[in-house]
Every structure is written in C-alpha cells, then in structure tokens.
Design an enzyme around this catalytic site. Structure first.
Site, PDB file in Angstrom:
ATOM      1  N   GLY A 127      -5.645   1.371   5.835  1.00 15.90           N
ATOM      2  CA  GLY A 127      -4.924   0.111   5.639  1.00 15.90           C
ATOM      3  C   GLY A 127      -5.774  -1.086   6.050  1.00 15.90           C
ATOM      4  O   GLY A 127      -5.731  -2.144   5.395  1.00 15.90           O
ATOM      5  N   ASP A 128      -6.545  -0.933   7.122  1.00 19.33           N
ATOM      6  CA  ASP A 128      -7.405  -2.034   7.574  1.00 19.33           C
ATOM      7  C   ASP A 128      -8.532  -2.279   6.565  1.00 19.33           C
ATOM      8  O   ASP A 128      -8.914  -3.426   6.317  1.00 19.33           O
ATOM      9  CB  ASP A 128      -7.971  -1.730   8.964  1.00 19.33           C
ATOM     10  CG  ASP A 128      -6.857  -1.523  10.004  1.00 19.33           C
ATOM     11  OD1 ASP A 128      -5.783  -2.138   9.840  1.00 19.33           O
ATOM     12  OD2 ASP A 128      -7.067  -0.743  10.947  1.00 19.33           O
TER      13      ASP A 128
ATOM     14  N   GLY B  69      -2.249   4.518  -4.078  1.00 15.11           N
ATOM     15  CA  GLY B  69      -2.929   3.236  -4.241  1.00 15.11           C
ATOM     16  C   GLY B  69      -2.049   2.068  -3.865  1.00 15.11           C
ATOM     17  O   GLY B  69      -1.279   2.155  -2.899  1.00 15.11           O
TER      18      GLY B  69
ATOM     19  N   SER C  21       0.862  -1.187   0.000  1.00  9.77           N
ATOM     20  CA  SER C  21       0.000   0.000   0.000  1.00  9.77           C
ATOM     21  C   SER C  21       0.893   1.229   0.000  1.00  9.77           C
ATOM     22  O   SER C  21       1.796   1.363   0.817  1.00  9.77           O
ATOM     23  CB  SER C  21      -0.950  -0.013   1.190  1.00  9.77           C
ATOM     24  OG  SER C  21      -0.260   0.024   2.396  1.00  9.77           O
TER      25      SER C  21
ATOM     26  N   GLY D 219      -0.141   4.524   0.057  1.00  6.20           N
ATOM     27  CA  GLY D 219      -0.865   5.737   0.463  1.00  6.20           C
ATOM     28  C   GLY D 219      -1.732   6.264  -0.661  1.00  6.20           C
ATOM     29  O   GLY D 219      -2.446   5.493  -1.310  1.00  6.20           O
TER      30      GLY D 219
END
Lengths: 309, 309
Positions: free
Chosen positions: B248-249, B222, B217, B219
C-alpha cells in the site's frame, strides 16, 4: 565495592498484552524497559541494600547506549562497561495478562572481537584492585573463549578477591576449574554439570570439581549449601506465590552481601533466601519487596545437613 | 521535493524465530530494524525512484533518536521530523520461519502535547513552501485532534500543494472533509467510510464526500480509480506470491511520483500498481524489486470502467 561482571548485558523490555496469539496483531498496553543481564540485576539489588557496586562487561550500539543511560540513573551503581563495536542485545518478555504466562524473545548478543576481550581483561584487572568481591554472571557472548570464567576467577584469586560464579552449560563446566570461592547453580545446571539429579550428592560433586562452596538453588525449596564449614539447607516459608524472575539474581546478591560483611554461613543463607523470596513476592519482576524481605529474615529455616557421601 | 507526513512514526523491528510458541522462550535468529510509519515507507520508495523527499511528523526519546540516525543514512530522504518529549513507538514483527506467519506487537505512540502540535503545524507550513506534493499518512498519535488531516489538507490546498491522504477510521472520516486531491483507501477502509462493500459504488461515494480522486486498493485485484477525468481499473498479472507488507505504501509512492510528473491517470495507475506488485514480489518486506517493477510496467492492464450510478 562489589564488582559484578556481565559479559552478555541486555536491555530487558517487558510488554503487556491481553493475550498473545500467534499470527495476530497486538496493541501493547504497557512497555517497561530496564538494564539487564544477571550481573546487572545483582548489582541493582546490592545497591538497593546499600552496597557500592560497579558493573562491568560489554555494551555497544544504540541498545548499549540506552542501557548505559539507564544505568547512570540507578543510584549506587557505577558503570564500568567496556565499549564494543557490536550491538547489545534486547530481550522481550511478552506478558499475557489473561493467563499471566510470559513469552520470551531473546536477541543474539554481539560478537566480541579479540581486541575487545583484551580491553575487558585489562579493565577487569584494574577494577579488582578496589573490589571486596566479584561475581561472574550469565552467558558468554560469541567471541569470548569458553574458558573465560576460569581465567577471570584465577585473576581474581591472584588479586585476593573472592569470586562467585553463576552461569550454565559449557561456561559453567569450564569455569569451575578456575576454583571460584562460591558456585551458585540451580537444580538444572547442577544436574547438567554433575549428571546427578540427587541435590546433595550433586552439590558435593560440584564442590569436588573445584568450587570452595556450592550453593544450589532449589526453587521453592530454598537452597542447599556445601561449604568448608559445613552443610546447610535454608528454606523459605511455604506457599510463596509470585513471579520467580530475578529470584536467582537476588540470591546471588544476598550471598555477596553476606560475604563482604563476613557473616557466618547460616546468616548468609538466611539473607540470600529471604531476598530471593522477597523477589518472588514483589509485583515488579526482578525487584524485591523490602517489607517482605525484613519479615522473611525471621522466617527462613536453616538446618544442618548430613553428608551424602 | 515531495513531502510525506507521518505523525505516528515507528521503529519497525523484525525478528525471525523458527516457530513462535506462547509461554516459551525463543532465541531470535535474525534482527532487522528500520525507520517506519506509512509516510516514512512512502518516502523510502520515492527516494529509490530518484525523487527528492522530505519526511516530517514527530520523533522523540531513545527510539526517536535511533529512527532519526537511520533516516540520516537513507540517501535522498531529508529528515524534518519535529522533536517531542514522548518516546517514538517500536513495532515488532515476529516472523515464524516454519509457517511464514507474522505476529505483530505494536507499542503505543507518544502523547503529543498542544505546544508540540503547534510546533508541527508551523514546520509543516514552512515545508509546504518548497513541496510539489504532500502525502498525509497513517494513524494519529494520542493528543493530535481527530480532524488533524482535514486541517493539514486545507493548509496544503491554500498553499497550492496537491494532497494525498492515506489513513483509516475516524482520521479518514474527518480527513476527507478537508477535500484532499487524492484519497487512497483499501477495501476495508472504504467499506468503513461508506458502509458499502461494492467497490465501484463505495469509491464513487467516497469521492462525493470531498476527495478529488479516490484510488481504492483492492489487494491482488489491483486498484479502482474514480477521477475527474474518468474511471479506471488497473490490474497486475495474476498469481503474484509474496509478502504484501508495504504494498500500500508503494502504491502511494507510485501515485505521488505520477502526480508530480503530471502523467495521465492511466499511466499513474500503471506505475503505482507495478510498484505495489514489485513490493509483494520482493523478498525483503517493504522493499520493491526493481527488475520486477520494470517488467511489470508493461504487464499491468488498465481498463476504463463504466459508472455504477
């Protein structure tokens, strides 16, 4: 037993961090947690002095449950808190290990409903029947009438139980009209109540507003007491370095202990100032150092004070 | 059902204050509280998408009790946390209303005893029997062996359950050796694991260390995915302003949802990036905006990526 009233109880949480920096992430190195609110702190000190104490006020929600669990584990303190539907507040003291400074975060208290306030007054009336003294302590949570302390003081007086009031702002201004036997403002509260920054004048003025005795706490300078029997200053030895958290609550505990033991005023003041100073000296916030207390009992200076009027 | 593992669960508390000033006293204007820890957050998002989810890990003490009470009130989430004698940590996010900045205070987690770790492994084995996928999420509390995620990944693979790993530091370095099906590092974790700050090179390197697929990831840019079927970049529309907490989750939740629905990789990535972006856009930290999610599903760009090697 001595009854202490804490309408706005709290679970006091202390975090130690190396240094608090806004907008950063901190790993807390130590967490301590204990039941709080002024009257609860006063009760803890009284119990440590060997007095039987009952705590009343409000507790609710998960935080209230934790607070009551902890109170149950405090020897000498009986829990007579009245359940409420709202959640008892937490306070978080973030102690910066580098500077020693404390950043305080206080949650709002629960709003008390009219039925809850009635239930409290009923419980309070029942508890007074076996009380030798009552202390009305701290702020009023939302929903409790601003004149609450005046009415609780009157009920106690009618029951023949001496009343000590320790609060601030509007609750103090209105509460003094209930003619408490003892009022324990600090310098700031006294100035807010009377408009005077001159301690003796302000203390005498506060007494004229309805209190039987006013014991003004003046921080490191000790206390100034204006009583029906005379006026005294009680001063601790100079240069006490430590944490003043809880010093005012220990002062109240000392005044109550002296009251129920019918000590003469100079002895009450000596005890209260020694306890307060021993709290400043204790490494744990809000606890008192017993050896220091016993030593300080012989080192508090009490002097008679002439009238300012 | 989908199983999420959170060994270091937390009760996440958010305070709003006008402006945080060290060594001052603050009245908190708003308190919110919810069960947390990465796997718990992933479970909440999956449940909101209509998946059956089971949460396991550890919970203990009064904070653990509150966390479990709250989980019980979350529709679609089943609580299979293992009780421990220590106390579940709280995290406090102090949001400064003036600047929008957040100051984070994280309590230490409880220390897990050897018998508690064994009890967890047994419960985990039982839960895998009915799991369609498992996510191993977040940090390891003290007492849990640093190779815990490698061993939990191997147990899942032996049971035929696909595993996603989302952690950092030593737990990530050791965990990847357990050959998880999907690894979801962020740019910082990826650089720490591989020593390379070049995303494609680092993602390919992470995959060579044992992961079936690596979804990095990046940020606002994408994700970059290196899978057995190919390499893709999935990018949200530009200029998403909001709170990245929980993005992120949500990404992990989207990857798991796509996995159990056997979607092709480009569709899984589209879903995960749309969910993550819809979490940034939501006014409540860690929640996703459903309308934004549905809109974003049509606006995520997925492009094939050439190898860096």
């Amino acid at each position: 037993m001595i009854l202490t009233v804490t309408l706005n109880t709290a679970l006091d949480i202390t975090y130690r961090v190396p240094s608090l920096r806004p907008h950063a992430s901190h790993r807390v190195s130590e967490v301590t947690e204990r039941p709080g609110g002024k009257g609860v702190n006063v009760a803890r000190v009284l119990a440590a002095l060997g007095h039987e104490v009952t705590v009343t006020g409000f507790a609710g929600g998960t935080t209230g449950r934790i607070l009551r669990d902890r109170l149950t584990g405090t020897p000498g303190v009986r829990d007579a808190l009245v359940p409420v539907s709202g959640t008892t507040r937490r306070t978080i003291a973030v102690v910066d290990e580098r500077s020693g400074g404390t950043t305080q975060l206080n949650e709002p208290g629960p709003t008390i409903g009219p039925a809850e306030w009635s239930a409290f007054q009923e419980a309070y009336g029942d508890l007074l029947a076996s009380a030798s003294a009552v202390a009305l302590c701290g702020s009023l949570p939302p929903g409790v009438p601003v004149g609450a302390y005046a009415s609780l003081a009157r009920i106690a007086r009618a029951a023949g139980v001496p009343v000590l009031l320790d609060t601030s702002g509007a609750a103090l201004r209105r509460g003094v009209a209930g003619r408490p036997d003892v009022l324990k403002p600090n310098a700031e509260e006294l100035a807010e109540l009377t408009g005077s920054h001159e301690p003796l004048r302000a203390t005498q003025d506060a007494r004229r507003r309805g209190a039987g005795t006013v014991v003004a706490s003046l921080g490191p300078e000790g206390v100034l007491a204006v009583t029906p029997e005379g006026r005294w200053r009680a001063t601790p030895p100079a240069h006490l370095h430590g944490n003043p958290t809880g010093a005012g609550d220990s002062l109240v505990a000392g005044l109550l202990a002296g009251l129920v033991e019918h000590l003469p005023w100079p002895d009450r003041l000596t005890r209260a100032v020694a306890l307060s100073a021993a709290t400043v000296l204790s490494p744990a916030a809000g606890e008192f150092d017993r050896a220091a207390y016993e030593d300080l009992l012989g080192r508090v200076a009490v002097t008679a004070e002439a009238s300012a009027a």
